[in-house]
Design an enzyme around this catalytic site. Sequence first.
Site, mmCIF file in Angstrom:
data_model
loop_
_atom_site.group_PDB
_atom_site.id
_atom_site.type_symbol
_atom_site.label_atom_id
_atom_site.label_comp_id
_atom_site.label_asym_id
_atom_site.label_seq_id
_atom_site.Cartn_x
_atom_site.Cartn_y
_atom_site.Cartn_z
ATOM 1 N N THR A 98 0.874 -1.176 0.000
ATOM 2 C CA THR A 98 0.000 0.000 0.000
ATOM 3 C C THR A 98 0.907 1.221 0.000
ATOM 4 O O THR A 98 1.647 1.466 0.949
ATOM 5 C CB THR A 98 -0.920 0.015 1.227
ATOM 6 O OG1 THR A 98 -1.748 -1.149 1.204
ATOM 7 C CG2 THR A 98 -1.800 1.255 1.224
ATOM 8 N N LYS A 173 -7.237 1.301 -2.833
ATOM 9 C CA LYS A 173 -6.826 0.916 -1.479
ATOM 10 C C LYS A 173 -7.022 2.067 -0.497
ATOM 11 O O LYS A 173 -7.357 1.859 0.672
ATOM 12 C CB LYS A 173 -5.363 0.459 -1.468
ATOM 13 C CG LYS A 173 -4.868 -0.062 -0.107
ATOM 14 C CD LYS A 173 -5.661 -1.264 0.385
ATOM 15 C CE LYS A 173 -5.251 -1.689 1.800
ATOM 16 N NZ LYS A 173 -3.919 -2.318 1.846
ATOM 17 N N LYS A 241 0.825 5.163 8.150
ATOM 18 C CA LYS A 241 1.355 5.508 6.824
ATOM 19 C C LYS A 241 0.245 5.581 5.794
ATOM 20 O O LYS A 241 0.155 6.540 5.017
ATOM 21 C CB LYS A 241 2.405 4.471 6.422
ATOM 22 C CG LYS A 241 2.934 4.585 5.002
ATOM 23 C CD LYS A 241 2.266 3.582 4.048
ATOM 24 C CE LYS A 241 2.535 2.156 4.437
ATOM 25 N NZ LYS A 241 1.921 1.194 3.484
#
Length: 302
Positions: A98, A173, A241
């Site tokens: 990701t 995502k 993140k």
Amino acid sequence: MEKMKLGWIGTGVMGNSMCGHLLDAGHHVSVYNRTRSKADNLIARGAVWCESPSELAQNSEIVFSIVGFPPDVESVLLGDNGALAGARAGTVLVDMTTSSPELARTIHAEAAARSVAALDAPVSGGDVGAREGTLAIMVGGDRDVFERVRPLFAVMGNNISYMGGAGAGQHTKMCNQILVAGTMIGTVESLLYAQRMGMDLDAVIDVIGQGAARSWMINNLGRRIAKGDFQPGFYIKHFVKDMGIALAEAQRMNLSLPGLALVNQFYVVAQAMGYENLGTQGLYRVLARINNMEGGVAGNGC
């Protein structure tokens, strides 16, 4: 399925299982990881160790990567000893981390300049999905390249979707992680309420996990919370993140996402408390401390 020469970079919580499925399918797999010991079990099963991503790419038709952060992706794919440096024309780079949609587009462009193809293919499903081969895989890049790699995706997941051009997998995502953030805090607050009332958490999950509030979070991570299990299926530090990427993309689009921003702040607090290597369900520990409920969860406490 035709047996292929594959490369795998990143053998952590999810990557290890995902690579293992490709080995089990009979493919020749070369592996690289920053810490070699984390790949020992794969080497014992027949994977071939490589000293760098560049060396790995020289021996591979398709190179998969799943690492931690965008700078790690840039290093293992575009660095001096990265996979692109060793890739031959016709090789495919598939990043399953990701990561940033912008970086995905950069990788696609730099790969194309060397007659190498690239896909961004982040996944959802956590450690359980990785182990069971039931991941959702959302893919961006050229459609013909996606079709070439699809049989390999099918070894690792059961919900495989082509989402559009380079970066589209990462944007999908981000949609997933925004929803995860909201669902996660709802799961935690629901179970904190039940805990404060002295209720059996598993009994509560048995009911609400089958009604209108059912979700993967309550039925999977909720069960872990009930056991006092905060081990990572997906690290808090990696989720922070992800939320940071989503918030940066939203800011670029002049899009306000106040719910995501709030949940992000709670997870930043989790990091400040030293919980960054817990699973995302470790958010329970943060809110338990805020509510003076330390030690209130069955198992090893909260």
